[in-house]
Design a protein around this motif. Structure first.
Motif, PDB file in Angstrom:
ATOM      1  N   GLY A  99       0.359  -7.919 -11.628  1.00 24.68           N
ATOM      2  CA  GLY A  99      -0.878  -8.321 -10.962  1.00 24.68           C
ATOM      3  C   GLY A  99      -0.794  -8.132  -9.464  1.00 24.68           C
ATOM      4  N   LYS A 100      -1.928  -7.941  -8.837  1.00 22.69           N
ATOM      5  CA  LYS A 100      -1.983  -7.789  -7.388  1.00 22.69           C
ATOM      6  C   LYS A 100      -1.628  -9.117  -6.714  1.00 22.69           C
ATOM      7  N   PRO A 101      -1.329  -9.102  -5.416  1.00 25.34           N
ATOM      8  CA  PRO A 101      -1.038 -10.347  -4.703  1.00 25.34           C
ATOM      9  C   PRO A 101      -2.165 -11.361  -4.847  1.00 25.34           C
ATOM     10  N   ALA A 102      -1.782 -12.631  -4.940  1.00 27.60           N
ATOM     11  CA  ALA A 102      -2.734 -13.750  -5.008  1.00 27.60           C
ATOM     12  C   ALA A 102      -3.588 -13.714  -6.265  1.00 27.60           C
ATOM     13  N   THR A 103      -3.038 -13.214  -7.360  1.00 28.69           N
ATOM     14  CA  THR A 103      -3.776 -13.197  -8.629  1.00 28.69           C
ATOM     15  C   THR A 103      -3.225 -14.215  -9.626  1.00 28.69           C
ATOM     16  N   GLY A 104      -2.329 -15.102  -9.164  1.00 32.40           N
ATOM     17  CA  GLY A 104      -1.872 -16.188 -10.022  1.00 32.40           C
ATOM     18  C   GLY A 104      -0.598 -15.934 -10.799  1.00 32.40           C
ATOM     19  N   LYS A 105       0.192 -14.941 -10.379  1.00 30.07           N
ATOM     20  CA  LYS A 105       1.430 -14.648 -11.119  1.00 30.07           C
ATOM     21  C   LYS A 105       2.394 -15.825 -11.079  1.00 30.07           C
ATOM     22  N   THR A 106       2.600 -16.378  -9.882  1.00 29.07           N
ATOM     23  CA  THR A 106       3.544 -17.495  -9.754  1.00 29.07           C
ATOM     24  C   THR A 106       3.039 -18.722 -10.488  1.00 29.07           C
ATOM     25  N   GLN A 107       1.742 -18.979 -10.427  1.00 29.69           N
ATOM     26  CA  GLN A 107       1.184 -20.127 -11.139  1.00 29.69           C
ATOM     27  C   GLN A 107       1.356 -19.971 -12.645  1.00 29.69           C
TER      28      GLN A 107
END
Length: 231
Positions: free
Chosen positions: A8-16
């Motif tokens: 996923g692109k940055p700030a698309t919720g991967k870490t969440q």
């Protein structure tokens, strides 16, 4: 076991997504062994903070590949002390002085008095180790190479032999030992229920090999990877 790749692109919720997976695993299996691997200590602190903000999770190990390597070696009974930067500098200085006295350095002889030369050697050795390139391989390759390559291979070999003689490892050498343990002990990581790898855009050769071996031993693995941005 299952291996999932979340792109996923940055700030698309991967870490969440990673945090939620950790929470779900530990909610359903309270005593599970869960590892979260991030690139550095700063990101490890940030990940722990986000877990705490999401409600907290007891039992998750958040750290770097180095932390995971330490754990693998402890599980296999092969833990070794890791040399400090100053100690490694001393070892490199020692092997360069020895080679110079023996007349084994010609190309690098003018550089032996320069402090930056030792730092450059340390960086070269570290990069070779991160790529899982062993001294014997470099020695073989250098036989048909330039004088500079032959001398670098010789110094790399002496450096590793000296570390082994002392019973120490450098930070990059931990990956070698951990990979060896995973290869020779097929269940050394068998108690790990979930491995989450977040925040990387590439992996070294040693990291890739460790992940390949872990994939055959742990319960589940989730790896995030950045997608293409619009910029």
């Amino acid at each position: 076991m299952s291996v999932e790749l979340y792109v996923g692109k940055p700030a698309t919720g991967k870490t969440q997504t990673c945090i939620q997976r950790v929470r779900d695993t530990l909610s359903s299996q309270h005593l599970s062994d869960v590892w979260v691997i991030v690139p550095d200590r700063l990101q490890a602190s940030a990940f722990r903070r986000r877990i705490a903000q999401s409600g907290g999770t007891i039992g998750a190990h958040v750290g770097t590949f180095g932390d995971l390597y330490h754990s693998i070696l402890e599980r296999s009974g092969k833990s070794v002390p890791v040399a400090s930067a100053s100690f490694l500098h001393y070892i490199i200085h020692e092997i360069v002085d020895l080679s110079a006295r023996r007349g084994e350095l010609i190309h690098y002889a003018p550089l032996c008095i320069l402090p930056g030369f030792f730092l450059a050697l340390r960086d070269s050795f570290a990069e070779l180790k991160r790529s899982l390139i062993f001294p014997e391989q470099v020695l073989e390759f250098s036989q048909t190479g330039t004088l500079a390559q032959k001398e670098l291979a010789h110094l790399y070999y002496l450096y590793q032999m000296r570390l082994m003689e002392l019973g120490w490892a450098d930070p990059e050498g931990l990956s070698w030992l951990a990979v060896e343990s995973l290869e020779t002990h097929s269940i050394v990581a068998g108690s790990i229920r979930l491995v989450v790898v977040d925040g990387f855009d590439s992996f070294t050769g040693a990291q890739r090999r460790a992940l390949q071996l872990l994939a055959g031993q742990v319960g589940e693995m989730l790896i995030t990877f950045p997608g293409e941005s619009n910029s």
